[in-house]
Motif scaffolding. Sequence first.
Motif, short mmCIF file in Angstrom:
data_model
loop_
_atom_site.label_atom_id
_atom_site.label_comp_id
_atom_site.label_asym_id
_atom_site.label_seq_id
_atom_site.Cartn_x
_atom_site.Cartn_y
_atom_site.Cartn_z
N PHE A 189 -0.43 -4.97 -0.95
CA PHE A 189 -1.65 -4.39 -1.53
C PHE A 189 -2.68 -5.47 -1.82
N PRO B 102 -5.18 -8.18 -0.76
CA PRO B 102 -5.89 -8.51 0.48
C PRO B 102 -5.55 -9.90 1.00
N LEU C 59 -10.23 -7.30 -5.73
CA LEU C 59 -9.97 -6.33 -4.66
C LEU C 59 -8.54 -5.81 -4.76
N THR D 92 -7.44 -1.97 -4.92
CA THR D 92 -6.57 -1.34 -3.92
C THR D 92 -5.28 -0.84 -4.56
N TYR E 233 -5.97 2.29 -6.51
CA TYR E 233 -6.23 3.37 -5.54
C TYR E 233 -4.89 3.91 -5.02
N TRP E 234 -3.98 2.98 -4.70
CA TRP E 234 -2.66 3.36 -4.19
C TRP E 234 -1.89 4.14 -5.27
#
Lengths: 210, 191
Positions: free
Chosen positions: B45, B47, B179, B183, B186-187
Motif C-alpha cells: 500500500f 507507494p 500518499l 491509499t 482508502y483500502w
Amino acid sequence: MTREPLLPGLGIVDLTIIGVMTCLGVYVAFLAPKKLESALGLQDSMSMHEANIKAAEMRRPKVEPSRFDRLKRAREDVLQVVEPILAFLSLGAGLATFRRPSAWSKRALRRRGILTLAVVTLFFLTALSNEFILRHFDINTSGVGLNPISALWGELTAEIGLGVLVLWVILLLGRRWSGAADWHDRVGRTVGWLLILDGLCGSRLSQLLY
Amino acid sequence: MRRSENATIGRRFTILDAMILVAAVAGGLALGKTISGDALFIGRFHPDWSTRHIRYFLLGPTLAVLVLGLLRPRPPLKTLACRPGMAACLAATLATFVDAVFWAGYILLNDPEKQLNIVSRFWRGCSKDVARAVPVVWLGLLLGRRWRPDATWIDRLGRLLGVLWVVACLVEWRFGRWLFMLTFHYWKTHR
C-alpha cells in the motif's frame, strides 16, 4: 573564482541566529531521543528500535570487541553528535542569510555558497516539517513503523549531502563555479563541504564497515 | 552567456537514437524485473514499495538520454550541463554512480560469491538518493535563474524523465507517507 562581496558583513543579529541554532543542535545532539520525542509530543519510535537492538545483541555471541569495533563505535558516537549540529548550523546560516532581501537576488543566488545555503535550508525546512507533522499527529498508524528518530539526522544529512555534491558537479561542468568574498558565501561553501563529507563518510561509509 | 551558446543545436531523431532508446527500455525493464517482487510485499500500500521497480526501470532511459545528449552535434558541455533535461539525467546518473561505488566496495569486502540479489539490493538502498538528487539540482537551477530549457527532443525527453524522478521523490518513503496514509485509508474503507 571569487568575486566582490554582495551582502553586508556579519552582524550581531546574524551571529545570534547562527549561535542559537548551533546551541539548539548541540542540545538536540546530547538529548536522549526518547526525551526529544516526548518534549515535542511525537509518536514513540524508539521503543521498538531499542527492543530490536536488544534482541540482536542477545542473539550475537559474546566476544570481546576488537580495536576496529571500538573505532567503529566511536565513529558512530561522533556522527550522532555532529549530524544534528550540522543540520541546525545549516538552518541557522540559511535563516541569517535569507532574512536579507538582497540574498534572494539573481546575482546573490548565482554564487555557489549562497545557492547551496538556499537549497539546503529549503530541504531541511521541508523534510523536518514533514517529519514533525507525520510524527506529531500520529498519522502513520498503519503498522509500517516510523524510522527511529535517532537515525533521522544521519538520513537527512546523507541525502542532502549527495544532492549538494551532484549540484556542485553540475555547476562545475557548466562553468558556473563562482563564489563571493563575503561570509554568507563562505559559510554556504563550508556547509556544502561538510554535508558532502558527511554524505560520503556517514551512512555510505557505514555500509562498507558493517 | 554568449549568443552562440544559447542557440539551439538540434539533432534529428536517427535510427541510432531509436536503437539506443530501445536498448535502454529493454535494460530498464530487465532492472525493474529484478525487484518487481517489492510491489507484492507487505508494504504494497506504500507507494515507495509499489513503485520502486518503476523507478529502477527509469534508470535505463535516463542513462540513454544522457548518452544521446552527449552525441555530436551538440552544444558545448558547459551549456549542456545546465539544460534542465540533461541536468536531471546527469544528476540521476551521478547519484547512482556514487552509490554504486560504495555498494561495489561493500560487495568486495563481504565475499562477493556469498552475496545474493546484488542488483536488487543495491536499488533498495540507492533509489531514494537518486530520486532526491534530481529535485535538488532543479531547485538549484531555478533559484540561480539558470533554468533554460531547450526546444530539442533530447532535452524534452530529459525533462520528462526529470518530472518522473521528482514524482518518484514525492512517493519515496520520506515524503510519500502522505500518499501511503491516503491509499491505506482508502483500502480500509473500501475492502
